[in-house]
Design an enzyme around this catalytic site. Structure first.
Site, short mmCIF file in Angstrom:
data_model
loop_
_atom_site.label_atom_id
_atom_site.label_comp_id
_atom_site.label_asym_id
_atom_site.label_seq_id
_atom_site.Cartn_x
_atom_site.Cartn_y
_atom_site.Cartn_z
N LYS A 71 19.15 -71.01 -103.39
CA LYS A 71 19.90 -71.67 -102.32
C LYS A 71 18.99 -72.41 -101.35
O LYS A 71 19.21 -73.57 -101.04
CB LYS A 71 20.74 -70.61 -101.60
N THR A 73 15.90 -73.31 -101.87
CA THR A 73 15.22 -74.36 -102.65
C THR A 73 16.11 -75.58 -102.80
O THR A 73 15.66 -76.73 -102.64
CB THR A 73 14.84 -73.81 -104.05
N ARG A 94 16.85 -70.69 -92.04
CA ARG A 94 16.52 -69.45 -91.33
C ARG A 94 15.03 -69.14 -91.49
O ARG A 94 14.38 -69.58 -92.42
CB ARG A 94 17.33 -68.28 -91.89
N LYS A 105 11.65 -59.69 -102.59
CA LYS A 105 11.86 -61.12 -102.71
C LYS A 105 10.57 -61.95 -102.72
O LYS A 105 10.50 -63.00 -103.32
CB LYS A 105 12.74 -61.62 -101.55
N ALA A 273 22.58 -62.02 -94.21
CA ALA A 273 24.03 -62.21 -94.33
C ALA A 273 24.74 -60.96 -94.82
O ALA A 273 25.95 -60.84 -94.65
CB ALA A 273 24.33 -63.37 -95.28
N PHE A 301 22.98 -65.38 -98.90
CA PHE A 301 23.66 -64.73 -100.01
C PHE A 301 24.86 -65.55 -100.49
O PHE A 301 24.88 -66.76 -100.37
CB PHE A 301 24.04 -63.29 -99.65
N PHE A 381 17.46 -74.30 -115.10
CA PHE A 381 16.29 -73.59 -115.60
C PHE A 381 15.95 -74.13 -116.99
O PHE A 381 16.83 -74.65 -117.69
CB PHE A 381 16.56 -72.08 -115.66
N TRP A 409 13.35 -77.76 -108.00
CA TRP A 409 12.24 -76.79 -108.09
C TRP A 409 11.07 -77.40 -108.86
O TRP A 409 9.91 -77.25 -108.46
CB TRP A 409 12.73 -75.52 -108.78
#
Length: 555
Positions: A71, A73, A94, A105, A273, A301, A381, A409
């Site tokens: 998200k 990214t 954030r 993470k 969140a 999230f 991906f 990405w």
């Protein structure tokens, strides 16, 4: 491909004054934190109050899985793409918390070639905002126990204190503790506990305040507990809200950094969140809207958590009028929602994908409830097949939603052009933004509406203790506040094992607390914890620094 931190460390950053100049901010508007970070002074924010607002786009996602969604990214990459397309675009994100950085993470400043930099600074101490929030929070906690020790003039009941302490670290050993042992000199022994800093009400207050004066007023409204006569006790009565505001006078100012492609980004405030309201600061979002044509922001999230709270809490308090939503999904995550194990995600599996798409469809339905145009972004991906991508497209087209591939990405802004074009088309459509519920509904009705309409539950089971608190909050005048639900991020339900689109389930409200300073009620559903723990092999084991101060292993 290189790791995120390698890519970030090879970035050619521009001095922050040059980034500020791109959006019309002057040198005197900045408070510099080295060469590549700055806070924006309130004089500059005030000067820009009457400037027109940019279009506001929210980036949210399907229910997260260990396979990853991307998200942040996507948010960064979309901003890069729109700037490449000639649209003056500013992103607002954030701040990462140290706990997850050292836990599971890793870093949280985007990924690959769609990142905000300086990545190490943003993920670690940054401009000290997290530490300031922790200090202000713990000052109030210390003042509370000191008041009881020094005679307890307010008549605070030590068994009815609701205000815990905080630390910005995943430390499960601090969830439930006993304090003030060792004799009378150390105060009144009582049960206590720690939350992670991003779950602090003070984090929520910083993110929802309009300015320093509003911040101080909200700090004074924090309810720390009750008297023996069940009367709420506030920070204002303890007379420390001014000192707390003094600790936060710089933290409340938004932080300006840059993307890998040297575009402006505000990174400010960081509530989770799943246990808080999941959005960056209102001040930063509003400022970003004054400085460009389009503002891209994200909420944490899945859309059942971050997006719902963005709309029903942040937009409600800030008077924001979002014009479009980007819903991020990955083929990998959808296959996990369809029952595929993480080790088998590289194999084509149309049957599992078909089953998992139900999760995406539910989130699409939810966004439509708020009256906003929507684009589904497939964060691509390498192992995604054309058949799998086409299957997702077909389902979305049946629901009247446009789909765009995102390859930010791997390719940065260039990989987001298709998504950028789709977002521009969405911004041309009519937006009929509306909130899910009116704040003055009874608390139980607001909970029922969120649970049934957003989660898809059959209803809410409220514990006797929680129902007693609901009645008391309504009697005390707190019943007209919006609801911030704290529940698992791993499912639309409050049970993390129910993936996909659960049906025929109920959610359980085990506790509810008032965040009077933030202006909302926090409803705890299921077994959600406000203090995470570290995994068996924490990310901290891979993080190191060499003799020259170069950090490795952050992500």
């Amino acid at each position: 491909m290189k790791s995120d931190i390698q890519i970030a460390q090879e970035a050619k950053m521009e001095y922050i004054q040059k980034i500020a100049d791109k959006v019309g901010l002057k040198p005197e508007d900045l408070e510099l934190y080295g060469d590549y970070k700055a806070k924006i002074k309130f004089d500059a924010i005030k000067r820009l109050e009457d400037a027109p607002d940019a279009k506001l786009v929210l980036v949210t996602a399907i229910t997260p899985t260990p396979a990853g969604e991307g998200k942040s990214t996507t948010t960064v990459g979309l901003g890069e793409a729109l700037n490449k397309m000639g649209k003056k675009t500013v992103i607002a994100l954030r701040e990462p918390s140290l706990g997850p950085c050292f836990g599971i993470k890793g870093g949280a400043a985007g990924g690959g070639y769609a990142q905000v930099v300086p990545m190490e600074d943003i993920n670690l101490h940054f401009t000290g905002d997290m530490h300031a929030i922790s200090a202000a929070h713990n000052l109030l906690a210390a003042a509370l126990d000191n008041h009881i020790k020094q005679g307890n003039e307010l008549g605070i009941d030590p068994t009815r204190i609701s205000f815990k302490r905080v630390v910005d670290m995943n430390d499960r050993a601090l969830r439930d503790i006993v304090i003030a042992l060792g004799g009378p000199a150390n105060g009144q022994p009582r049960e206590d506990g720690f939350m992670i800093t991003v779950a602090s009400e003070i984090m929520a207050i910083l993110c929802l305040s309009k300015d320093l004066e509003d911040l101080k007023e909200r700090l004074g409204n924090i309810v720390v507990g009750n008297t023996y006569g069940r009367k709420p006790v506030t920070a204002r009565e303890l007379k420390v809200h001014g000192a707390m505001a003094a600790l936060l006078k710089d933290a409340v100012k938004p932080n300006l950094v840059q993307t890998l492609e040297n575009n402006p980004a505000f990174v400010h405030g960081g509530p989770f969140a799943n246990i808080a309201h999941g959005c960056n600061s209102l001040i930063a979002t509003k400022l970003a809207r004054k400085l460009g044509d389009i503002t891209i922001t994200e909420a944490g999230f899945g859309a059942d958590l971050g997006a719902e709270k963005f709309f029903d809490i942040k937009c409600r308090f800030g008077g924001l009028d979002p014009e479009a939503v980007v819903l991020v999904a990955t083929i990998r995550a959808l296959k996990m929602h369809g029952g595929v194990k993480i080790k088998e995600l590289t194999e084509e599996n149309l049957e599992a994908l078909e089953n998992g798409i139900e999760n995406l469809e539910k989130h699409i339905e939810n966004i439509k409830k708020f009256g906003l145009p929507l684009v589904v972004a497939i964060n691509r991906f390498p192992h995604d097949t054309e058949k799998e991508i086409e299957l997702v497209r077909e389902h979305c087209e049946k629901m009247g939603v446009e789909v765009a591939l995102s390859e930010v990405w791997a390719k940065g802004g260039e990989g987001g052009i298709e998504l950028g074009e789709a977002v521009l088309r969405a911004l041309e459509k009519e937006s009929n933004f509306k909130l899910l519920y009116e704040a003055d509904l009874p608390i139980a009705e607001k909970l029922e509406k969120i649970a049934t309409e957003i989660y898809g539950a059959d209803g809410v089971d409220i514990s006797k203790a929680a129902m007693n608190k609901i009645k008391r909050f309504e009697e005390q005048g707190y019943g007209n506040m919006p609801i911030c639900v704290a529940k698992t991020q791993a499912s639309l339900s409050d049970d993390p094992t129910l993936v996909g689109r659960p049906r025929n389930f109920r959610v359980s409200l085990r506790d509810i607390n008032v965040s009077a300073g933030a202006g909302f009620l926090v409803a705890l559903m299921g077994s959600i914890m406000t203090m995470p723990g570290l995994p068996k092999k924490p990310a901290a084991e891979e993080i190191d620094v060499d003799k020259d101060g170069k950090i490795s292993g952050l992500f």
